[in-house]
Design a protein around this motif. Structure first.
Motif, PDB file in Angstrom:
ATOM      1  N   UNK A  42      -4.189   1.010  -7.872  1.00  0.00           N
ATOM      2  CA  UNK A  42      -3.757  -0.290  -7.350  1.00  0.00           C
ATOM      3  C   UNK A  42      -4.221  -0.419  -5.901  1.00  0.00           C
ATOM      4  N   UNK A  43      -4.652  -1.619  -5.540  1.00  0.00           N
ATOM      5  CA  UNK A  43      -5.185  -1.859  -4.203  1.00  0.00           C
ATOM      6  C   UNK A  43      -4.132  -2.517  -3.322  1.00  0.00           C
ATOM      7  N   UNK A  44      -3.855  -1.887  -2.195  1.00  0.00           N
ATOM      8  CA  UNK A  44      -2.980  -2.458  -1.164  1.00  0.00           C
ATOM      9  C   UNK A  44      -3.881  -2.842   0.001  1.00  0.00           C
ATOM     10  N   UNK A  45      -3.809  -4.115   0.405  1.00  0.00           N
ATOM     11  CA  UNK A  45      -4.679  -4.592   1.484  1.00  0.00           C
ATOM     12  C   UNK A  45      -4.068  -4.424   2.863  1.00  0.00           C
ATOM     13  N   UNK A  46      -2.750  -4.199   2.925  1.00  0.00           N
ATOM     14  CA  UNK A  46      -2.124  -3.964   4.231  1.00  0.00           C
ATOM     15  C   UNK A  46      -1.006  -2.939   4.079  1.00  0.00           C
ATOM     16  N   UNK A  47      -0.687  -2.277   5.190  1.00  0.00           N
ATOM     17  CA  UNK A  47       0.348  -1.249   5.188  1.00  0.00           C
ATOM     18  C   UNK A  47       1.730  -1.853   4.944  1.00  0.00           C
ATOM     19  N   UNK A  48       1.911  -3.132   5.257  1.00  0.00           N
ATOM     20  CA  UNK A  48       3.209  -3.784   5.055  1.00  0.00           C
ATOM     21  C   UNK A  48       3.603  -3.823   3.580  1.00  0.00           C
ATOM     22  N   UNK A  49       2.640  -3.831   2.696  1.00  0.00           N
ATOM     23  CA  UNK A  49       2.928  -3.841   1.259  1.00  0.00           C
ATOM     24  C   UNK A  49       3.554  -2.525   0.800  1.00  0.00           C
ATOM     25  N   UNK A  50       3.385  -1.470   1.576  1.00  0.00           N
ATOM     26  CA  UNK A  50       3.910  -0.154   1.212  1.00  0.00           C
ATOM     27  C   UNK A  50       5.285   0.135   1.814  1.00  0.00           C
ATOM     28  N   UNK A  51       5.821  -0.773   2.619  1.00  0.00           N
ATOM     29  CA  UNK A  51       7.115  -0.552   3.273  1.00  0.00           C
ATOM     30  C   UNK A  51       8.194  -0.393   2.205  1.00  0.00           C
ATOM     31  N   UNK A  52       8.951   0.691   2.318  1.00  0.00           N
ATOM     32  CA  UNK A  52      10.036   0.966   1.382  1.00  0.00           C
ATOM     33  C   UNK A  52       9.615   1.721   0.134  1.00  0.00           C
ATOM     34  N   UNK A  53       8.326   1.974  -0.014  1.00  0.00           N
ATOM     35  CA  UNK A  53       7.842   2.714  -1.179  1.00  0.00           C
ATOM     36  C   UNK A  53       7.473   4.127  -0.745  1.00  0.00           C
ATOM     37  N   UNK A  54       8.046   5.138  -1.376  1.00  0.00           N
ATOM     38  CA  UNK A  54       7.644   6.508  -1.028  1.00  0.00           C
ATOM     39  C   UNK A  54       6.244   6.802  -1.560  1.00  0.00           C
ATOM     40  N   UNK A  55       5.404   7.412  -0.741  1.00  0.00           N
ATOM     41  CA  UNK A  55       4.043   7.738  -1.152  1.00  0.00           C
ATOM     42  C   UNK A  55       3.566   8.992  -0.447  1.00  0.00           C
ATOM     43  N   UNK A  56       2.516   9.573  -1.018  1.00  0.00           N
ATOM     44  CA  UNK A  56       1.878  10.740  -0.433  1.00  0.00           C
ATOM     45  C   UNK A  56       0.405  10.432  -0.189  1.00  0.00           C
ATOM     46  N   UNK A  57      -0.089  10.771   0.976  1.00  0.00           N
ATOM     47  CA  UNK A  57      -1.484  10.552   1.351  1.00  0.00           C
ATOM     48  C   UNK A  57      -2.341  11.635   0.702  1.00  0.00           C
ATOM     49  N   UNK A  58      -3.365  11.229  -0.073  1.00  0.00           N
ATOM     50  CA  UNK A  58      -4.247  12.181  -0.749  1.00  0.00           C
ATOM     51  C   UNK A  58      -5.588  12.343  -0.051  1.00  0.00           C
ATOM     52  N   UNK A  59      -5.870  11.511   0.936  1.00  0.00           N
ATOM     53  CA  UNK A  59      -7.125  11.636   1.671  1.00  0.00           C
ATOM     54  C   UNK A  59      -7.951  10.366   1.653  1.00  0.00           C
ATOM     55  N   UNK A  60      -9.022  10.409   2.403  1.00  0.00           N
ATOM     56  CA  UNK A  60      -9.920   9.260   2.520  1.00  0.00           C
ATOM     57  C   UNK A  60     -10.763   9.098   1.259  1.00  0.00           C
ATOM     58  N   UNK A  61     -11.015   7.847   0.888  1.00  0.00           N
ATOM     59  CA  UNK A  61     -11.918   7.528  -0.220  1.00  0.00           C
ATOM     60  C   UNK A  61     -12.846   6.409   0.237  1.00  0.00           C
TER      61      UNK A  61
END
Length: 136
Positions: free
Chosen positions: A53-72
């Motif tokens: 899934x594509x997120x275009x801004x960091x604000x869309x991820x607010x409140x969602x737990x996630x883990x950074x897997x690296x640059x793509x």
């Protein structure tokens, strides 16, 4: 001495066919097994990962737990003028598929741009982002 390479060539071409002994025929043998087909192996098509899934801004991820897997990154290249032009959409899709191969289910898009004068490409579309594993 000249016959030695010829004999080696003939033996290498015939392989081990002279070792093979004919199968004994019995009343119970009804099926023949060919070297390239086996009843135990089934050929399944390769499973491709779904694009992340594509997120275009960091604000869309607010409140969602996630883990950074690296640059793509993702890219498409127009090798010469006769090829179709590169597209940002195709580069973005390539980036999403690469993130899915990293076991990610999301990508935070950083930037996409068209680049000229790249070695091997007349024009190139490039997208960069971060692969993420978002848990719901």
């Amino acid at each position: 001495m000249r016959a030695l390479p010829g004999c080696i060539l003939v033996l290498s071409l015939t392989g081990c066919s002279w070792i093979h002994s004919p199968a004994s025929s019995t009343a119970n043998q009804h099926t023949a097994i060919t070297p390239f087909s086996s009843p135990l192996t089934s050929h399944k098509p390769a499973v491709r990962p779904l694009p992340a899934k594509l997120y275009k801004s960091a604000e869309e991820l607010v409140g969602k737990p996630f883990r950074d897997l690296g640059e793509v990154y993702g890219s498409t290249c127009q090798v010469n003028l006769q090829d179709p032009p590169p597209s940002i959409a195709a580069a973005r899709k390539d980036m999403q598929v690469r993130a899915a191969r990293m076991k990610g289910n999301a990508v935070l898009l950083h930037q996409c741009e068209m680049v000229r004068s790249v070695a091997g490409c007349y024009a190139q579309a490039v997208c960069q982002g971060t692969a993420l594993k978002v848990t719901q």
